[in-house]
Write a protein that holds these residues in place. Structure first.
Motif, short mmCIF file in Angstrom:
data_model
loop_
_atom_site.label_atom_id
_atom_site.label_comp_id
_atom_site.label_asym_id
_atom_site.label_seq_id
_atom_site.Cartn_x
_atom_site.Cartn_y
_atom_site.Cartn_z
N SER A 138 9.79 -2.01 -2.18
CA SER A 138 9.46 -1.82 -3.59
C SER A 138 8.72 -3.02 -4.16
O SER A 138 7.72 -2.87 -4.88
CB SER A 138 10.74 -1.56 -4.40
OG SER A 138 10.47 -1.48 -5.78
N ALA A 139 9.18 -4.23 -3.84
CA ALA A 139 8.55 -5.44 -4.35
C ALA A 139 7.11 -5.55 -3.87
O ALA A 139 6.20 -5.92 -4.63
CB ALA A 139 9.34 -6.67 -3.93
N PHE A 140 6.87 -5.22 -2.61
CA PHE A 140 5.50 -5.29 -2.08
C PHE A 140 4.60 -4.28 -2.79
O PHE A 140 3.47 -4.60 -3.17
CB PHE A 140 5.48 -5.03 -0.58
CG PHE A 140 4.09 -4.84 -0.04
CD1 PHE A 140 3.28 -5.93 0.18
CD2 PHE A 140 3.58 -3.56 0.19
CE1 PHE A 140 1.97 -5.77 0.63
CE2 PHE A 140 2.28 -3.39 0.64
CZ PHE A 140 1.47 -4.50 0.87
N ILE A 141 5.07 -3.05 -2.94
CA ILE A 141 4.26 -2.01 -3.57
C ILE A 141 3.91 -2.39 -5.00
O ILE A 141 2.76 -2.24 -5.44
CB ILE A 141 4.99 -0.66 -3.51
CG1 ILE A 141 4.99 -0.14 -2.07
CG2 ILE A 141 4.34 0.36 -4.45
CD1 ILE A 141 5.84 1.09 -1.86
N ALA A 173 -0.53 7.52 -5.63
CA ALA A 173 0.38 8.66 -5.47
C ALA A 173 1.53 8.33 -4.54
O ALA A 173 2.70 8.65 -4.81
CB ALA A 173 -0.39 9.87 -4.96
N ARG A 174 1.22 7.70 -3.42
CA ARG A 174 2.26 7.34 -2.46
C ARG A 174 3.21 6.29 -3.05
O ARG A 174 4.43 6.34 -2.84
CB ARG A 174 1.64 6.84 -1.17
CG ARG A 174 0.77 7.89 -0.47
CD ARG A 174 0.08 7.34 0.76
NE ARG A 174 1.00 7.26 1.88
CZ ARG A 174 0.74 6.62 3.01
NH1 ARG A 174 -0.41 5.98 3.15
NH2 ARG A 174 1.61 6.61 3.98
N ALA A 175 2.65 5.33 -3.80
CA ALA A 175 3.47 4.31 -4.44
C ALA A 175 4.43 4.94 -5.45
O ALA A 175 5.61 4.55 -5.54
CB ALA A 175 2.59 3.27 -5.13
N HIS A 176 3.94 5.90 -6.21
CA HIS A 176 4.78 6.57 -7.21
C HIS A 176 6.01 7.19 -6.54
O HIS A 176 7.14 7.04 -7.03
CB HIS A 176 3.97 7.65 -7.93
CG HIS A 176 4.78 8.57 -8.77
ND1 HIS A 176 5.34 8.17 -9.96
CD2 HIS A 176 5.13 9.88 -8.59
CE1 HIS A 176 6.02 9.19 -10.49
NE2 HIS A 176 5.90 10.23 -9.68
N VAL A 177 5.80 7.87 -5.43
CA VAL A 177 6.92 8.52 -4.74
C VAL A 177 7.88 7.49 -4.15
O VAL A 177 9.10 7.63 -4.28
CB VAL A 177 6.40 9.47 -3.65
CG1 VAL A 177 7.54 10.00 -2.80
CG2 VAL A 177 5.61 10.62 -4.28
N THR A 178 7.33 6.46 -3.53
CA THR A 178 8.20 5.46 -2.91
C THR A 178 9.03 4.72 -3.95
O THR A 178 10.24 4.50 -3.76
CB THR A 178 7.38 4.45 -2.10
OG1 THR A 178 6.62 5.15 -1.10
CG2 THR A 178 8.28 3.45 -1.41
N THR A 181 11.72 7.31 -5.18
CA THR A 181 12.71 7.89 -4.25
C THR A 181 13.04 7.00 -3.06
O THR A 181 14.03 7.26 -2.37
CB THR A 181 12.19 9.23 -3.70
OG1 THR A 181 11.06 8.99 -2.84
CG2 THR A 181 11.78 10.16 -4.83
N GLY A 182 12.20 6.00 -2.78
CA GLY A 182 12.38 5.19 -1.59
C GLY A 182 11.72 5.76 -0.35
O GLY A 182 11.72 5.13 0.71
#
Length: 245
Positions: A138-141, A173-178, A181-182
């Motif tokens: 999460s911190a990296f994203i 989009a991928r960042a939003h999901v991660t 939800t992780g």
């Protein structure tokens, strides 16, 4: 299952690189590991674990492969010392985009390696690579969105290039999901998320067709229009994604 046109290239790479480097394992990540590979469009993302630093001969090997097989231009490999696998801040020798340079193997790549757990040679990632925590991911994203993608919108010229348009929207989009939800999702799955984030529909369709089928728009007018639409979306979407829970 690896694409039949790609397997001989990967097999040849494994055999050749083992002759010139102290290779302990070779792993797949990205679309090859997650099942979304598109021949001629997706990169061939590889990590080689080595017991000693690679010599410049590995760059020569990549250049030779590119001369003999056009698909090799998309073969990207980071060479990670086994003794440094646990430290995500280390910059590793990497051949990508036709050049040899140093870059870290990011928490996103590390999580992809763990999820795919795909090996071409030696032990699988689960046997050697320390796990990436949800907090590290999460911190990296968040840092990538805040410190790379958002400042990039200040410069207009980048946004006329396909790669900036494609990567920015799919990354968001991928960042939003991660972050929500992780989970890590594929680029294909990201297309279902973009409309919910308010991404411009014509740009989304343009990316989809260039990735999975023939492009439907060409010419300077569309590139100019697309650049403006993409920059505006990125500017507004990133703060929204960073503030969402």
């Amino acid at each position: 299952m690896i694409d039949e046109a790609v397997q001989p290239l990967l097999d040849g790479f494994v055999a050749s690189v083992r002759e010139i480097a102290a290779v302990e394992a070779i792993w797949l990540h990205g679309s090859l590991a997650l099942g979304d590979y598109q021949r001629g469009r997706s990169d061939l993302d590889v990590v080689a674990v080595v017991s000693s630093p690679p010599t410049p001969a590995v760059a020569e090997l990549h250049q030779e492969l590119m001369r003999s097989d056009p698909l090799a231009a998309k073969l990207h490999c980071s060479y990670m010392l086994r003794s440094q696998l646990a430290d995500p801040s280390v910059r590793h020798p990497t051949f990508a985009q036709g050049r040899y340079f140093d870059r870290p193997v990011t928490p996103v790549t590390r999580r992809e390696l763990a999820i795919g757990n795909r090996t071409l040679f030696g032990p699988a990632p689960a046997g050697l690579l320390p796990p990436t925590s949800d907090d590290e991911l999460s911190a990296f994203i968040r840092r990538d969105l805040r410190e790379f993608w958002l400042p990039a919108t200040r410069k207009r010229s980048n946004w006329y290039a396909d790669i900036w348009v494609d990567l920015s929207l799919l990354t968001i989009a991928r960042a939003h999901v991660t972050l929500a939800t992780g989970d890590l999702i594929t680029k294909r799955a990201a297309f279902d998320v973009l409309p919910r984030l308010g991404a411009p529909a014509d740009v989304v369709e343009d990316i989809r067709r260039r990735r999975y089928g023939p492009a439907f728009r060409t010419g300077p007018w569309w590139r100019h229009t697309r650049a403006g639409l993409t920059r505006r979306f990125v500017r507004t979407a990133i703060p929204a994604v960073l503030s969402s829970r």
